[in-house]
Write an enzyme that holds these catalytic residues in place. Sequence first.
Site, mmCIF file in Angstrom:
data_model
loop_
_atom_site.group_PDB
_atom_site.id
_atom_site.type_symbol
_atom_site.label_atom_id
_atom_site.label_comp_id
_atom_site.label_asym_id
_atom_site.label_seq_id
_atom_site.Cartn_x
_atom_site.Cartn_y
_atom_site.Cartn_z
ATOM 1 N N TYR A 124 0.823 -1.204 0.000
ATOM 2 C CA TYR A 124 0.000 0.000 0.000
ATOM 3 C C TYR A 124 0.860 1.257 0.000
ATOM 4 O O TYR A 124 2.042 1.240 0.369
ATOM 5 C CB TYR A 124 -0.907 0.028 1.240
ATOM 6 C CG TYR A 124 -0.136 0.211 2.515
ATOM 7 C CD1 TYR A 124 0.066 1.472 3.078
ATOM 8 C CD2 TYR A 124 0.436 -0.882 3.160
ATOM 9 C CE1 TYR A 124 0.811 1.632 4.227
ATOM 10 C CE2 TYR A 124 1.181 -0.730 4.307
ATOM 11 C CZ TYR A 124 1.367 0.530 4.844
ATOM 12 O OH TYR A 124 2.119 0.679 5.979
ATOM 13 N N TYR A 186 -8.949 7.366 11.156
ATOM 14 C CA TYR A 186 -8.495 7.618 12.526
ATOM 15 C C TYR A 186 -9.326 8.655 13.263
ATOM 16 O O TYR A 186 -9.013 9.024 14.386
ATOM 17 C CB TYR A 186 -7.018 8.009 12.520
ATOM 18 C CG TYR A 186 -6.148 6.839 12.144
ATOM 19 C CD1 TYR A 186 -5.749 5.910 13.099
ATOM 20 C CD2 TYR A 186 -5.783 6.618 10.824
ATOM 21 C CE1 TYR A 186 -4.989 4.810 12.750
ATOM 22 C CE2 TYR A 186 -5.019 5.524 10.464
ATOM 23 C CZ TYR A 186 -4.625 4.623 11.426
ATOM 24 O OH TYR A 186 -3.886 3.527 11.068
#
Length: 216
Positions: A124, A186
Site C-alpha cells: 500500500y 483515525y
Amino acid sequence: MAMSSCSCSLPLSTGTFDPGNVPKTGTELSFVARNNAVEPGNTSKRSCPVRPRPNLLSTTTGRRGAIGMGLGLVELVAWQSQIAGAAETAPCELTVAPSGLAYCDKVVGTGPEAVKGQLIKAHYVGKLENGKVFDSSYNRGKPLTFKVGVNEVIKGWDEGILGGDGVPPMLAGGKRILKLPPELGYGVRGAGCKGGSCIIPPESVLLFDIEFISKA
C-alpha cells in the site's frame, strides 16, 4: 521519508495504536499493521523410403522463421505490459458506497477473494488528501500481513478489501484506490501524534493505493 521521531503502524485499529512501541525503519514510518506407405488405388504394397522430416532450424529460412516467432512473442508481451501499465496510470473514477467509502479498481485481480479472519498480504501507499505520502510498504520493501475483517486494521481497509455495503470484494492480484472518510480512518484522534503535532491530523480524509497480493 523523514517526518518525525514517532514511528507507528497503520492502518491499525485505533484501539491498539501505540506509536512508541513500534521500531523505526531508517527514516521511514510504518503506518500499517491492523512409417511405410501404400499408394491409394494400388493393391500391391510397396516399400517406400521414409524421408526424415526437415529440421527447420537447420536451414536459413527456418532460423529466420524461428527468430521471427520469438520476436513476435516478445512484442506481444511488451504490448500486454503497455496495456496493463496504461490501465494503472489512467484516471480512476471513484464510486462512493453508502458508508462513505470511495473506491476504484485500477486492476481487477484474478485470484480468490479474501475471507473474513484470513491472514493476507497487501502492499500500500497512504496519502493525505493534499497528496502528501505518510507511509508506503513499497519503500520498506515488505508487504503488510494482517487478518482481514477482525479489527486488526482500520474500518476502511476491512470494508475496502472484504467488500460489503455496496463495495465489491477485492480479488488476489488486484489493485484498488480507497478514499476513507475520517470515521473509517483515525477519526478525531488522528495518528502519529506527539508534542501537539500529528502525522495524520484529526478528522483526516485518507487515500490508499492497495495491492492485494495473496493470502499469507
